[in-house]
Design a protein around this motif. Structure first.
Motif, PDB file in Angstrom:
ATOM      1  N   PRO A 200      18.469   9.127  -4.659  1.00 30.44           N
ATOM      2  CA  PRO A 200      19.576   8.887  -3.729  1.00 30.44           C
ATOM      3  C   PRO A 200      19.228   9.054  -2.253  1.00 30.44           C
ATOM      4  CG  PRO A 200      19.886  10.934  -4.964  1.00 30.44           C
ATOM      5  CD  PRO A 200      18.752  10.210  -5.613  1.00 30.44           C
ATOM      6  N   GLU A 201      18.088   9.659  -1.958  1.00 27.81           N
ATOM      7  CA  GLU A 201      17.677   9.746  -0.554  1.00 27.81           C
ATOM      8  C   GLU A 201      17.118   8.418  -0.046  1.00 27.81           C
ATOM      9  OE1 GLU A 201      13.898  10.844  -2.790  1.00 27.81           O
ATOM     10  OE2 GLU A 201      16.081  10.914  -3.072  1.00 27.81           O
ATOM     11  N   MET A 202      16.940   7.453  -0.962  1.00 24.19           N
ATOM     12  CA  MET A 202      16.423   6.134  -0.613  1.00 24.19           C
ATOM     13  C   MET A 202      17.533   5.098  -0.753  1.00 24.19           C
ATOM     14  SD  MET A 202      13.386   7.062   0.090  1.00 24.19           S
ATOM     15  CE  MET A 202      12.652   5.446   0.423  1.00 24.19           C
ATOM     16  N   ALA A 203      17.377   3.973  -0.045  1.00 21.41           N
ATOM     17  CA  ALA A 203      18.390   2.918  -0.117  1.00 21.41           C
ATOM     18  C   ALA A 203      17.747   1.551   0.088  1.00 21.41           C
ATOM     19  CB  ALA A 203      19.470   3.150   0.936  1.00 21.41           C
ATOM     20  N   VAL A 204      18.259   0.566  -0.617  1.00 21.42           N
ATOM     21  CA  VAL A 204      17.928  -0.839  -0.355  1.00 21.42           C
ATOM     22  C   VAL A 204      19.001  -1.347   0.594  1.00 21.42           C
ATOM     23  CG1 VAL A 204      17.763  -3.155  -1.330  1.00 21.42           C
ATOM     24  CG2 VAL A 204      16.747  -1.212  -2.542  1.00 21.42           C
ATOM     25  N   THR A 205      18.616  -1.640   1.826  1.00 23.76           N
ATOM     26  CA  THR A 205      19.597  -1.965   2.861  1.00 23.76           C
ATOM     27  C   THR A 205      19.661  -3.451   3.198  1.00 23.76           C
ATOM     28  OG1 THR A 205      17.955  -1.479   4.580  1.00 23.76           O
ATOM     29  CG2 THR A 205      19.417   0.324   3.892  1.00 23.76           C
ATOM     30  N   ALA A 206      18.740  -4.244   2.641  1.00 18.50           N
ATOM     31  CA  ALA A 206      18.782  -5.685   2.884  1.00 18.50           C
ATOM     32  C   ALA A 206      18.019  -6.395   1.772  1.00 18.50           C
ATOM     33  CB  ALA A 206      18.170  -6.033   4.242  1.00 18.50           C
ATOM     34  N   GLU A 207      18.457  -7.602   1.467  1.00 15.25           N
ATOM     35  CA  GLU A 207      17.725  -8.479   0.563  1.00 15.25           C
ATOM     36  C   GLU A 207      17.502  -9.811   1.266  1.00 15.25           C
ATOM     37  OE1 GLU A 207      18.784  -8.506  -3.661  1.00 15.25           O
ATOM     38  OE2 GLU A 207      20.177  -6.862  -3.259  1.00 15.25           O
ATOM     39  N   PHE A 208      16.352 -10.392   1.048  1.00 13.28           N
ATOM     40  CA  PHE A 208      15.972 -11.632   1.724  1.00 13.28           C
ATOM     41  C   PHE A 208      15.875 -12.737   0.674  1.00 13.28           C
ATOM     42  CE2 PHE A 208      13.753  -7.956   3.679  1.00 13.28           C
ATOM     43  CZ  PHE A 208      14.536  -7.856   4.818  1.00 13.28           C
ATOM     44  N   ASP A 209      16.721 -13.739   0.803  1.00 17.52           N
ATOM     45  CA  ASP A 209      16.852 -14.775  -0.220  1.00 17.52           C
ATOM     46  C   ASP A 209      15.601 -15.649  -0.249  1.00 17.52           C
ATOM     47  OD1 ASP A 209      17.740 -16.438  -2.147  1.00 17.52           O
ATOM     48  OD2 ASP A 209      19.322 -17.381  -0.966  1.00 17.52           O
ATOM     49  N   THR A 210      14.767 -15.442  -1.265  1.00 13.00           N
ATOM     50  CA  THR A 210      13.524 -16.193  -1.390  1.00 13.00           C
ATOM     51  C   THR A 210      13.500 -17.110  -2.612  1.00 13.00           C
ATOM     52  OG1 THR A 210      12.593 -14.235  -2.480  1.00 13.00           O
ATOM     53  CG2 THR A 210      12.108 -14.516  -0.139  1.00 13.00           C
ATOM     54  N   ASP A 211      14.591 -17.136  -3.369  1.00 13.02           N
ATOM     55  CA  ASP A 211      14.714 -18.052  -4.521  1.00 13.02           C
ATOM     56  C   ASP A 211      13.516 -17.950  -5.471  1.00 13.02           C
ATOM     57  OD1 ASP A 211      17.201 -19.137  -3.807  1.00 13.02           O
ATOM     58  OD2 ASP A 211      16.243 -20.513  -2.400  1.00 13.02           O
ATOM     59  N   GLU A 212      13.134 -16.734  -5.803  1.00 15.66           N
ATOM     60  CA  GLU A 212      11.991 -16.553  -6.698  1.00 15.66           C
ATOM     61  C   GLU A 212      12.444 -16.469  -8.153  1.00 15.66           C
ATOM     62  OE1 GLU A 212       8.998 -13.649  -5.367  1.00 15.66           O
ATOM     63  OE2 GLU A 212      10.159 -13.506  -3.513  1.00 15.66           O
ATOM     64  N   GLN A 213      11.562 -16.909  -9.046  1.00 20.19           N
ATOM     65  CA  GLN A 213      11.789 -16.788 -10.481  1.00 20.19           C
ATOM     66  C   GLN A 213      10.503 -16.313 -11.139  1.00 20.19           C
ATOM     67  OE1 GLN A 213      13.279 -20.895 -11.220  1.00 20.19           O
ATOM     68  NE2 GLN A 213      15.118 -19.881 -12.006  1.00 20.19           N
ATOM     69  N   TYR A 214      10.642 -15.411 -12.115  1.00 16.51           N
ATOM     70  CA  TYR A 214       9.488 -14.900 -12.844  1.00 16.51           C
ATOM     71  C   TYR A 214       9.183 -15.797 -14.043  1.00 16.51           C
ATOM     72  CZ  TYR A 214      10.329 -10.389 -10.478  1.00 16.51           C
ATOM     73  OH  TYR A 214      10.516  -9.389  -9.548  1.00 16.51           O
ATOM     74  N   GLY A 215       7.893 -15.877 -14.371  1.00 20.23           N
ATOM     75  CA  GLY A 215       7.452 -16.593 -15.556  1.00 20.23           C
ATOM     76  C   GLY A 215       6.349 -15.817 -16.259  1.00 20.23           C
ATOM     77  N   ILE A 216       6.149 -16.105 -17.522  1.00 24.86           N
ATOM     78  CA  ILE A 216       5.050 -15.522 -18.303  1.00 24.86           C
ATOM     79  C   ILE A 216       3.869 -16.475 -18.238  1.00 24.86           C
ATOM     80  CG2 ILE A 216       4.318 -14.845 -20.630  1.00 24.86           C
ATOM     81  CD1 ILE A 216       7.286 -14.141 -21.153  1.00 24.86           C
ATOM     82  N   GLY A 217       2.688 -15.934 -17.947  1.00 23.71           N
ATOM     83  CA  GLY A 217       1.501 -16.769 -17.784  1.00 23.71           C
ATOM     84  C   GLY A 217       0.706 -16.911 -19.072  1.00 23.71           C
TER      85      GLY A 217
END
Length: 256
Positions: A200-217
């Protein structure tokens, strides 16, 4: 779910060695009775060590493929560079690579990707009292990134006035932000949101829209394996298994 074993390092058979009999569906494996997965630890909640066992969202997704093939999954923890370069797949160290890995053109030149199985974006992790809520506020700051990741690429392109400090894994990166070795950290939103929830001493204060998707290689040209992975993903989405796994690890349904 298929039982999952973890090993620290290893080398499989070469892709053309033929030493291991084919699994169900004629899929050739580097080790008999096992679907060998290359990943890079830790990357919670996708893959991490819990009580001596490797668990996580990616682990359970690949377990679906192992079950389809009638084998168990074995995980190899290996440097991320060897994964994204395709070398680990090419030398037969593993059958698949699952490491919360964004599909991009550079990696597609090195190996084949499954259909996307997770949507992601980049995020900003800071101490909760830092007052940093935007990329503009990072000018003149020390910003931690993970080596060979899309977060590092984003920071290189978008933070020209920041000092980038490169770490080899997520654990080192988040610890650096937590202990003020850096002013902020940039990485995928999934693991950073998970870390902030538990600290709780940490925070995500912004997200940057990069339109990423994960895949299995999978190794280039390994069409039988690619088909097996895609069929397992399609079945999991159709029968609700994917949603149940997603909610287990992220506390909400996909898209919520």
């Amino acid at each position: 779910m298929a039982a999952t074993a973890a090993v620290l390092a290893g080398c499989g058979n070469s892709p053309d060695s033929g030493q291991a009999p084919a699994a169900e569906g004629g899929v050739q494996l580097v080790a008999e009775g096992k679907l060998t997965t290359c990943t890079h630890l830790p990357y919670e909640p996708f893959q991490f060590n819990e009580g001596g066992t490797i668990v996580g969202f990616d682990v359970e997704i690949v377990d679906l493929v192992a079950t389809k093939l009638g084998v168990t999954q074995e995980i190899i923890d290996t440097p991320f560079e060897g994964i994204q370069s395709g070398e680990d797949l090419n030398i037969g160290k593993c059958d698949v690579a699952a490491a919360a890995m964004t599909i991009n053109e550079v990696r597609q030149q090195n190996f084949d990707f499954s259909e996307p199985y997770f949507d992601a974006t980049q995020a900003l992790l800071v101490r909760a009292d830092a007052g940093i809520t935007s990329a503009e506020q990072l000018a003149g700051k020390r910003v931690g990134v993970q080596n060979s990741t899309t977060g590092q690429e984003w920071a290189q392109s978008n933070l020209p006035n920041s000092e980038l400090v490169v770490y080899e894994d997520l654990g080192l990166l988040t610890t650096a932000a937590q202990t003020s070795q850096v002013d902020a950290a940039i990485n995928d939103n999934g693991p950073l949101l998970d870390f902030a929830k538990k600290n709780p001493e940490m925070a995500v204060t912004a997200e940057f829209d990069t339109d990423e998707q994960y895949g299995i290689g999978v190794r280039k040209g390994n069409t039988a394996m690619l088909q097996a992975v895609n069929e397992a993903l399609t079945a999991a989405r159709s029968d609700g298994t994917y949603d149940r796994i997603y909610e287990k690890w992220f506390g909400k349904a996909p898209g919520a």
